[in-house]
Design a protein around this motif. Structure first.
Motif, PDB file in Angstrom:
ATOM      1  N   ALA A   6      39.852  34.949  48.745  1.00 34.32           N
ATOM      2  CA  ALA A   6      40.658  36.169  48.768  1.00 34.32           C
ATOM      3  C   ALA A   6      41.689  36.025  47.657  1.00 34.32           C
ATOM      4  O   ALA A   6      42.446  35.058  47.630  1.00 34.32           O
ATOM      5  CB  ALA A   6      41.347  36.352  50.114  1.00 34.32           C
ATOM      6  N   MET A   7      41.682  36.979  46.726  1.00 38.09           N
ATOM      7  CA  MET A   7      42.586  36.904  45.585  1.00 38.09           C
ATOM      8  C   MET A   7      42.961  38.312  45.150  1.00 38.09           C
ATOM      9  O   MET A   7      42.115  39.196  45.082  1.00 38.09           O
ATOM     10  CB  MET A   7      41.899  36.153  44.440  1.00 38.09           C
ATOM     11  CG  MET A   7      42.770  35.870  43.263  1.00 38.09           C
ATOM     12  SD  MET A   7      41.886  34.760  42.132  1.00 38.09           S
ATOM     13  CE  MET A   7      43.171  34.478  40.944  1.00 38.09           C
ATOM     14  N   THR A   8      44.224  38.503  44.829  1.00 39.97           N
ATOM     15  CA  THR A   8      44.714  39.774  44.302  1.00 39.97           C
ATOM     16  C   THR A   8      45.351  39.500  42.951  1.00 39.97           C
ATOM     17  O   THR A   8      46.144  38.568  42.815  1.00 39.97           O
ATOM     18  CB  THR A   8      45.738  40.407  45.259  1.00 39.97           C
ATOM     19  OG1 THR A   8      45.101  40.630  46.527  1.00 39.97           O
ATOM     20  CG2 THR A   8      46.246  41.744  44.725  1.00 39.97           C
ATOM     21  N   ILE A   9      44.959  40.309  41.968  1.00 42.76           N
ATOM     22  CA  ILE A   9      45.463  40.142  40.606  1.00 42.76           C
ATOM     23  C   ILE A   9      45.995  41.472  40.077  1.00 42.76           C
ATOM     24  O   ILE A   9      45.591  42.535  40.546  1.00 42.76           O
ATOM     25  CB  ILE A   9      44.358  39.618  39.655  1.00 42.76           C
ATOM     26  CG1 ILE A   9      43.181  40.615  39.583  1.00 42.76           C
ATOM     27  CG2 ILE A   9      43.898  38.233  40.051  1.00 42.76           C
ATOM     28  CD1 ILE A   9      42.143  40.311  38.516  1.00 42.76           C
ATOM     29  N   PRO A  10      46.890  41.412  39.090  1.00 45.78           N
ATOM     30  CA  PRO A  10      47.252  42.640  38.383  1.00 45.78           C
ATOM     31  C   PRO A  10      46.031  43.106  37.573  1.00 45.78           C
ATOM     32  O   PRO A  10      45.211  42.277  37.174  1.00 45.78           O
ATOM     33  CB  PRO A  10      48.387  42.210  37.445  1.00 45.78           C
ATOM     34  CG  PRO A  10      48.822  40.866  37.919  1.00 45.78           C
ATOM     35  CD  PRO A  10      47.652  40.261  38.629  1.00 45.78           C
ATOM     36  N   PRO A  11      45.903  44.389  37.300  1.00 47.02           N
ATOM     37  CA  PRO A  11      44.740  44.884  36.541  1.00 47.02           C
ATOM     38  C   PRO A  11      44.920  44.635  35.039  1.00 47.02           C
ATOM     39  O   PRO A  11      45.220  45.542  34.276  1.00 47.02           O
ATOM     40  CB  PRO A  11      44.699  46.364  36.885  1.00 47.02           C
ATOM     41  CG  PRO A  11      46.129  46.716  37.147  1.00 47.02           C
ATOM     42  CD  PRO A  11      46.743  45.491  37.762  1.00 47.02           C
ATOM     43  N   ALA A  12      44.736  43.372  34.631  1.00 45.45           N
ATOM     44  CA  ALA A  12      44.900  42.985  33.234  1.00 45.45           C
ATOM     45  C   ALA A  12      43.757  42.065  32.830  1.00 45.45           C
ATOM     46  O   ALA A  12      43.285  41.257  33.649  1.00 45.45           O
ATOM     47  CB  ALA A  12      46.236  42.277  33.040  1.00 45.45           C
ATOM     48  N   THR A  13      43.325  42.161  31.580  1.00 45.09           N
ATOM     49  CA  THR A  13      42.173  41.397  31.086  1.00 45.09           C
ATOM     50  C   THR A  13      42.334  39.909  31.337  1.00 45.09           C
ATOM     51  O   THR A  13      41.401  39.247  31.811  1.00 45.09           O
ATOM     52  CB  THR A  13      41.961  41.679  29.584  1.00 45.09           C
ATOM     53  OG1 THR A  13      41.793  43.083  29.415  1.00 45.09           O
ATOM     54  CG2 THR A  13      40.743  40.967  29.060  1.00 45.09           C
ATOM     55  N   GLU A  14      43.501  39.346  31.014  1.00 37.55           N
ATOM     56  CA  GLU A  14      43.693  37.904  31.181  1.00 37.55           C
ATOM     57  C   GLU A  14      43.628  37.488  32.646  1.00 37.55           C
ATOM     58  O   GLU A  14      43.277  36.360  32.973  1.00 37.55           O
ATOM     59  CB  GLU A  14      45.001  37.441  30.536  1.00 37.55           C
ATOM     60  CG  GLU A  14      46.259  38.030  31.145  1.00 37.55           C
ATOM     61  CD  GLU A  14      46.653  39.396  30.592  1.00 37.55           C
ATOM     62  OE1 GLU A  14      47.735  39.879  30.972  1.00 37.55           O
ATOM     63  OE2 GLU A  14      45.898  40.012  29.798  1.00 37.55           O
ATOM     64  N   GLU A  15      43.935  38.406  33.543  1.00 40.11           N
ATOM     65  CA  GLU A  15      43.870  38.103  34.965  1.00 40.11           C
ATOM     66  C   GLU A  15      42.424  38.052  35.460  1.00 40.11           C
ATOM     67  O   GLU A  15      42.118  37.315  36.402  1.00 40.11           O
ATOM     68  CB  GLU A  15      44.670  39.119  35.767  1.00 40.11           C
ATOM     69  CG  GLU A  15      46.157  39.050  35.502  1.00 40.11           C
ATOM     70  CD  GLU A  15      46.785  37.737  35.961  1.00 40.11           C
ATOM     71  OE1 GLU A  15      46.364  37.199  37.001  1.00 40.11           O
ATOM     72  OE2 GLU A  15      47.703  37.273  35.272  1.00 40.11           O
ATOM     73  N   ALA A  62      45.812  52.000  38.716  1.00 44.70           N
ATOM     74  CA  ALA A  62      45.779  50.908  39.688  1.00 44.70           C
ATOM     75  C   ALA A  62      46.899  49.917  39.400  1.00 44.70           C
ATOM     76  O   ALA A  62      47.215  49.645  38.243  1.00 44.70           O
ATOM     77  CB  ALA A  62      44.429  50.193  39.622  1.00 44.70           C
ATOM     78  N   SER A  63      47.489  49.367  40.460  1.00 46.03           N
ATOM     79  CA  SER A  63      48.520  48.337  40.295  1.00 46.03           C
ATOM     80  C   SER A  63      47.998  46.955  40.686  1.00 46.03           C
ATOM     81  O   SER A  63      48.678  45.957  40.472  1.00 46.03           O
ATOM     82  CB  SER A  63      49.759  48.674  41.123  1.00 46.03           C
ATOM     83  OG  SER A  63      49.468  48.628  42.507  1.00 46.03           O
ATOM     84  N   PHE A  64      46.789  46.905  41.251  1.00 46.98           N
ATOM     85  CA  PHE A  64      46.200  45.612  41.621  1.00 46.98           C
ATOM     86  C   PHE A  64      44.691  45.735  41.732  1.00 46.98           C
ATOM     87  O   PHE A  64      44.143  46.839  41.847  1.00 46.98           O
ATOM     88  CB  PHE A  64      46.774  45.095  42.952  1.00 46.98           C
ATOM     89  CG  PHE A  64      46.336  45.908  44.141  1.00 46.98           C
ATOM     90  CD1 PHE A  64      45.135  45.666  44.786  1.00 46.98           C
ATOM     91  CD2 PHE A  64      47.139  46.937  44.630  1.00 46.98           C
ATOM     92  CE1 PHE A  64      44.735  46.431  45.881  1.00 46.98           C
ATOM     93  CE2 PHE A  64      46.762  47.691  45.721  1.00 46.98           C
ATOM     94  CZ  PHE A  64      45.552  47.444  46.337  1.00 46.98           C
ATOM     95  N   ASP A  83      44.060  50.262  43.993  1.00 48.38           N
ATOM     96  CA  ASP A  83      44.823  51.416  44.475  1.00 48.38           C
ATOM     97  C   ASP A  83      44.948  52.511  43.423  1.00 48.38           C
ATOM     98  O   ASP A  83      45.840  53.346  43.483  1.00 48.38           O
ATOM     99  CB  ASP A  83      46.214  50.979  44.958  1.00 48.38           C
ATOM    100  CG  ASP A  83      47.059  50.381  43.844  1.00 48.38           C
ATOM    101  OD1 ASP A  83      46.511  50.003  42.787  1.00 48.38           O
ATOM    102  OD2 ASP A  83      48.283  50.279  44.026  1.00 48.38           O
ATOM    103  N   GLY A  84      44.023  52.520  42.479  1.00 49.64           N
ATOM    104  CA  GLY A  84      44.042  53.547  41.433  1.00 49.64           C
ATOM    105  C   GLY A  84      43.466  54.869  41.918  1.00 49.64           C
ATOM    106  O   GLY A  84      43.078  55.016  43.081  1.00 49.64           O
TER     107      GLY A  84
END
Length: 140
Positions: A6-15, A62-64, A83-84
């Motif tokens: 279970a993992m939540t990340i910001p919506p960014a390429t490096e993430e 989306a924020s995550f 959540d987009g």
């Protein structure tokens, strides 16, 4: 029973790269066959990257991106949520893979490949979240 991820990340390429590292560790700990681990990685990368590339800017961005993976019987179930703004990639027209490259529309191949690699792939929208649930066979 193998561990769950279970993992939540910001919506960014490096993430997404960080998510893939966590998936690799999960696959090793769960002793997944190499082909299954590879398919899981491709499926998660494609679906998470779609959120990053298409859903992380503009109104309703989306924020995550939240990812869970667990085993159910002879399958892995991967859930990708964001959540987009509402978007069902499965409702888009399938790419014409028989058309010449220069005649094809851009995009759509990633989800097409994900559908080919999974037993099932479902989209739903609830509670302000997009949810894709992919079921993958545990056997290589």
């Amino acid at each position: 029973m193998p561990p769950a991820l279970a993992m939540t990340i910001p919506p960014a390429t490096e993430e997404v790269a960080r998510l893939l590292d966590a998936l690799e560790a999960f696959a090793e700990e769960a002793a997944l066959p190499p082909k299954v681990a590879h398919r899981l990685s491709v499926v998660i990368e494609e679906l998470a990257a779609n959120v990053v590339m298409h859903g992380s800017a503009g109104p309703g961005a989306a924020s995550f991106v939240a990812v869970t993976v667990h085993q159910e019987g002879d399958a892995l179930v991967a859930t990708i949520e964001d959540d987009g703004r509402a978007f069902d990639p499965l409702a888009q027209a399938a790419p014409d893979t028989d058309a010449a490259l220069e005649d094809r529309d851009i995009g759509g191949l990633g989800v097409h490949f994900v559908q080919q690699m999974t037993r099932t792939l479902h989209y739903s929208r609830a509670g302000g979240r997009n949810r894709m649930v992919a079921t993958l066979d545990l056997t290589g």
